[in-house]
Design a protein around this motif. Structure first.
Motif, PDB file in Angstrom:
ATOM      1  N   LEU A 195      16.874 -29.521 -16.128  1.00  0.00           N
ATOM      2  CA  LEU A 195      17.166 -28.511 -15.105  1.00  0.00           C
ATOM      3  C   LEU A 195      15.883 -27.944 -14.511  1.00  0.00           C
ATOM      4  O   LEU A 195      15.796 -27.705 -13.303  1.00  0.00           O
ATOM      5  N   MET A 196      14.892 -27.742 -15.348  1.00  0.00           N
ATOM      6  CA  MET A 196      13.612 -27.225 -14.879  1.00  0.00           C
ATOM      7  C   MET A 196      12.945 -28.198 -13.911  1.00  0.00           C
ATOM      8  O   MET A 196      12.470 -27.802 -12.840  1.00  0.00           O
ATOM      9  N   ASN A 224       4.121 -10.164  -6.781  1.00  0.00           N
ATOM     10  CA  ASN A 224       3.992  -9.696  -8.166  1.00  0.00           C
ATOM     11  C   ASN A 224       4.706 -10.624  -9.140  1.00  0.00           C
ATOM     12  O   ASN A 224       4.258 -10.815 -10.274  1.00  0.00           O
ATOM     13  N   HIS A 225       5.822 -11.202  -8.706  1.00  0.00           N
ATOM     14  CA  HIS A 225       6.525 -12.177  -9.548  1.00  0.00           C
ATOM     15  C   HIS A 225       5.645 -13.399  -9.800  1.00  0.00           C
ATOM     16  O   HIS A 225       5.574 -13.911 -10.929  1.00  0.00           O
ATOM     17  N   ILE A 226       5.007 -13.889  -8.737  1.00  0.00           N
ATOM     18  CA  ILE A 226       4.119 -15.040  -8.884  1.00  0.00           C
ATOM     19  C   ILE A 226       2.975 -14.694  -9.837  1.00  0.00           C
ATOM     20  O   ILE A 226       2.610 -15.484 -10.724  1.00  0.00           O
ATOM     21  N   LYS A 227       2.414 -13.522  -9.673  1.00  0.00           N
ATOM     22  CA  LYS A 227       1.327 -13.076 -10.550  1.00  0.00           C
ATOM     23  C   LYS A 227       1.791 -13.040 -11.997  1.00  0.00           C
ATOM     24  O   LYS A 227       1.064 -13.492 -12.907  1.00  0.00           O
ATOM     25  N   ARG A 256      19.994 -17.949 -18.219  1.00  0.00           N
ATOM     26  CA  ARG A 256      18.828 -17.249 -18.748  1.00  0.00           C
ATOM     27  C   ARG A 256      17.560 -17.569 -17.967  1.00  0.00           C
ATOM     28  O   ARG A 256      16.725 -16.683 -17.733  1.00  0.00           O
ATOM     29  N   PHE A 257      17.426 -18.841 -17.510  1.00  0.00           N
ATOM     30  CA  PHE A 257      16.131 -19.258 -16.972  1.00  0.00           C
ATOM     31  C   PHE A 257      16.162 -20.019 -15.648  1.00  0.00           C
ATOM     32  O   PHE A 257      15.105 -20.246 -15.064  1.00  0.00           O
ATOM     33  N   ILE A 258      17.322 -20.422 -15.161  1.00  0.00           N
ATOM     34  CA  ILE A 258      17.382 -21.275 -13.974  1.00  0.00           C
ATOM     35  C   ILE A 258      18.110 -20.615 -12.803  1.00  0.00           C
ATOM     36  O   ILE A 258      17.629 -20.634 -11.666  1.00  0.00           O
ATOM     37  N   ASN A 259      19.249 -20.038 -13.048  1.00  0.00           N
ATOM     38  CA  ASN A 259      20.095 -19.523 -11.979  1.00  0.00           C
ATOM     39  C   ASN A 259      19.616 -18.172 -11.460  1.00  0.00           C
ATOM     40  O   ASN A 259      18.832 -17.477 -12.117  1.00  0.00           O
ATOM     41  N   LEU A 260      20.110 -17.809 -10.266  1.00  0.00           N
ATOM     42  CA  LEU A 260      19.785 -16.511  -9.691  1.00  0.00           C
ATOM     43  C   LEU A 260      20.097 -15.390 -10.679  1.00  0.00           C
ATOM     44  O   LEU A 260      21.191 -15.341 -11.245  1.00  0.00           O
ATOM     45  N   ALA A 261      19.144 -14.496 -10.861  1.00  0.00           N
ATOM     46  CA  ALA A 261      19.325 -13.385 -11.795  1.00  0.00           C
ATOM     47  C   ALA A 261      18.244 -12.348 -11.521  1.00  0.00           C
ATOM     48  O   ALA A 261      17.179 -12.672 -10.983  1.00  0.00           O
ATOM     49  N   ARG A 277      14.779 -16.809 -12.974  1.00  0.00           N
ATOM     50  CA  ARG A 277      14.521 -18.223 -12.648  1.00  0.00           C
ATOM     51  C   ARG A 277      13.132 -18.712 -13.057  1.00  0.00           C
ATOM     52  O   ARG A 277      12.567 -19.603 -12.421  1.00  0.00           O
ATOM     53  N   VAL A 278      12.571 -18.164 -14.130  1.00  0.00           N
ATOM     54  CA  VAL A 278      11.231 -18.623 -14.514  1.00  0.00           C
ATOM     55  C   VAL A 278      11.228 -20.095 -14.918  1.00  0.00           C
ATOM     56  O   VAL A 278      10.191 -20.763 -14.828  1.00  0.00           O
ATOM     57  N   GLY A 279      12.374 -20.611 -15.351  1.00  0.00           N
ATOM     58  CA  GLY A 279      12.452 -22.038 -15.669  1.00  0.00           C
ATOM     59  C   GLY A 279      12.191 -22.889 -14.444  1.00  0.00           C
ATOM     60  O   GLY A 279      11.579 -23.969 -14.536  1.00  0.00           O
TER      61      GLY A 279
END
Length: 321
Positions: A195-196, A224-227, A256-261, A277-279
């Protein structure tokens, strides 16, 4: 010695810029002409008596199961008409967006010559944030009600992590996302690593098709998210590996890591500091590493098995600072 290092660095930078400019020069030569059809204007400027004519002209926008009375009510409903007026204020003239979309499809045709150019349809829908732009066969439908600006009064009930991408600048990334659904093969495996990397393929498409966009704009993050992701890349990777999540097909992992959240779920105190979505973001870095370390085309990348991509990527997360 330092002098030679500087000269090498300058030469590498010059070569990289020259390579990019060569691609852009080739892109500029590609003839692309796309027609824009303003469905929302045709619909809301029509009278109830003219509804049959509008339906005949745009049959794909009128499901047979919906009675004419419902469409007439929508035409005359004050809230719908207010929404239409707000869209008109921002997009009555669509020339700039039209030009940007044509430029995007020049890039698409450069990498995917057989892609069929669609007609562009603008519309006003039900604020379905999962379908802001839909590319299908010969049509590209753009829901303009979702590009009025994150602070627009109509978005007050949406959470901030969704509102932040209701910006005009997100129109082209959303189009590329819709395109990716058609050209990125669906993997049978549903483990987290797959998925990643599938998400990474989509984001790599945005790298090459939207060269003037920032990483934050491509993925729909704030700066800031990118940072945060860059500063915590090795921590995230260590967490995935130590908890044996990469090859897990646990049904909770996508949310937890892929979908919109609003945030990712490491089940740690820092969760509220994380972007969702950090995955996807980590998968993006793996795909970038794969493309840097292997002589493959974009089409070969899209067809490649996610496990093979990971194994050949030589991915090594940056050390924590």
């Amino acid at each position: 010695m330092r002098k030679y290092i500087y000269l090498f660095a300058f030469g590498f930078l010059f070569f990289s810029c020259d390579k990019k400019s060569k691609i852009e020069r080739e892109v500029e030569k590609i003839p692309v002409t796309m027609k824009v059809i303003r469905f929302e204007q045709a619909f809301f400027n029509a009278t109830p008596q003219e509804l049959p004519m509008v339906k005949a002209q745009y049959p794909d926008f009128f499901p047979a199961a919906i009675a004419d009375a419902a469409w007439i009510e929508k035409m005359q409903n004050p809230q719908w008409r207010e929404l239409y007026q707000e869209v008109e204020k921002k997009y009555k003239n669509f020339d700039t967006q039209h030009s940007e979309i044509e430029d995007l499809f020049k890039h698409i045709k450069y990498y995917f010559p057989t892609i069929k150019l669609p007609q562009i349809y603008t519309a006003i829908g039900e604020m379905d944030y999962l379908n802001k732009a839909i590319y299908a066969n010969d049509k590209l439908v753009i829901a303009l009600e979702l590009y009025l600006g994150k602070d627009h009064k109509f978005y007050s009930e949406f959470p901030a992590y969704l509102r932040q991408n209701f910006e005009q600048r997100q129109m082209l990334p959303d189009i590329v996302s819709s395109l990716s659904y058609r050209i990125v093969p669906v993997s049978k495996n549903k483990d987290l690593l797959t998925l990643m990397i599938n998400s990474g393929k989509e984001l790599y498409l945005k790298d090459i098709l939207l060269p003037d966009y920032t990483d934050a704009e491509r993925i729909g993050y704030t700066e800031n998210h990118i940072k945060w992701c860059k500063e915590n890349e090795s921590y995230m990777w260590e967490y995935f590996v130590s908890n044996k999540l990469l090859y897990s097909s646990d049904s909770k992992l996508p949310n937890r890591f892929i979908n919109l959240a609003p945030f990712s779920k490491f089940y740690l105190e820092i969760d509220n500091e994380t972007p969702g979505r950090v995955g996807q973001w980590v998968g993006w870095q793996i795909v970038r590493s794969y493309m840097q370390n292997n002589e493959v085309s974009v089409i070969q990348l899209l067809k490649a098995d996610p496990t093979e991509i990971f194994e050949k990527s030589k991915y090594k997360p940056k050390s924590n600072e």
